[in-house]
Design a protein around this motif. Structure first.
Motif: not given
Length: 315
Positions: A184-193, A202-213
């Motif tokens: 929760p202290m990380i403001d921006y994270i930049f993984p590649n696909l 996950r294989k879908d963008i929405a699922g990947m994003s939700s994991f980090f959020l």
């Protein structure tokens, strides 16, 4: 005071481009070119950010050898602050083999020297800086969970933005669960696909994003190469398309993107503008050979940025 501190991998790349499939002899293959270039996520970010006009501090571990001297000399020539870079005679500077195909795609080979022995970044890296960039999270020297946790907590105590570019672990196997308390202290994270799929399952963008959020990270930027990037923040989400260029070498494109994005943050850009600026920096990178051949100046990047906002958006 540094505007931004980049912590992470620093190494020498040996780049072999366009290896001919048929051997030229019983023990020899021909290639279009074989070149040496300094690289590693922290170095790539630091070089681009310095060329974009920012005060940059590099924190990494190097050996007291030829490769280390070349890296340190180049950084000092650029004016990057290397006061917290650690030089040790008892470890070699990592060297990576990169094989680049005609379409710009690449594969790499890394040795055990990339583990950097017992090196732990100086805690002072998280002080006197506006942004702390963990340029290669999950690779040495950012692959020991307690070190990462301590750095991030110190950065937040000092009011820093914390950004993280991820890597898939190669030797030490630190996980997101190991650093759950500071996500929760990380403001921006930049993984590649590939990294986003690896960590999220996950294989879908929405699922990947939700994991980090869901883990608490405030903004997720998934770098997708020729597809551009997918940006998901607390209040907005969008797909930023890549700009059409003739690809020569994709080495360092992601790092150039992150550097451009972070430059936008330092300049007060909106989330969308930060993504645009990162995208033009990545486009400038793939047009040239080697990660160090990317953005050369703020003037160049600003011109491409202005062009990207025009009606054509082609350069």
């Amino acid at each position: 005071m540094a505007e931004i501190t980049c912590i992470g991998q620093a190494l020498m790349d040996c780049i072999t481009r366009d290896i001919e499939r048929e051997p030229a002899g019983s023990r020899a293959h021909r290639a279009k070119s074989i070149t040496l270039s300094i690289g590693g996520d922290a170095i790539n970010e630091a070089m681009v950010l310095k060329r974009l006009g920012h005060e940059v501090r590099l924190v990494c571990g190097l050996g007291d050898d030829l490769a280390g001297k070349m890296i340190l000399g180049t950084m000092k020539e650029l004016g990057v602050d290397c006061s917290l870079t650690d030089i040790a005679a008892d470890r070699p500077t990592p060297v990576a083999n990169l094989m680049v195909e005609a379409d710009g795609s690449r594969n790499s080979v890394n040795s055990y020297s990339s583990m950097l022995g017992h090196y732990v970044p100086d805690l002072r890296a998280a002080t006197d800086t506006k942004i702390l960039s963990l340029a290669s999270l999950f690779r040495a020297p950012l692959d020991r969970h307690q070190s990462v946790i301590t750095l991030v907590k110190e950065a937040k105590r000092n009011g820093c933005l914390v950004c993280a570019d991820t890597k898939i672990p190669t030797f030490r196997k630190m996980t997101f669960g190991d650093i759950a308390e500071i996500l929760p202290m990380i403001d921006y994270i930049f993984p590649n696909l590939e990294e986003a799929a690896f960590f999220s399952g996950r294989k879908d963008i929405a699922g990947m994003s939700s994991f980090f959020l869901d883990a608490g990270v405030r903004h997720v930027i998934i770098k997708a190469g020729p597809e551009g990037s997918y940006v998901c923040g607390e209040n907005e989400q969008f797909h930023m398309k890549a700009y059409p260029v003739e690809a020569v070498d994709a080495t360092g494109a992601g790092d150039n993107y992150v550097a451009g994005f972070l430059s936008g943050l330092l300049r007060g850009f909106s989330l969308y503008e930060c993504s645009q600026y990162g995208t033009v920096c990545a486009a400038a990178c793939v047009r040239r050979l080697g990660a160090g051949g990317g953005v050369q100046s703020r003037k160049e990047a600003d011109a491409l940025f202005s062009l990207s906002q025009s009606s054509t958006g082609i350069f």
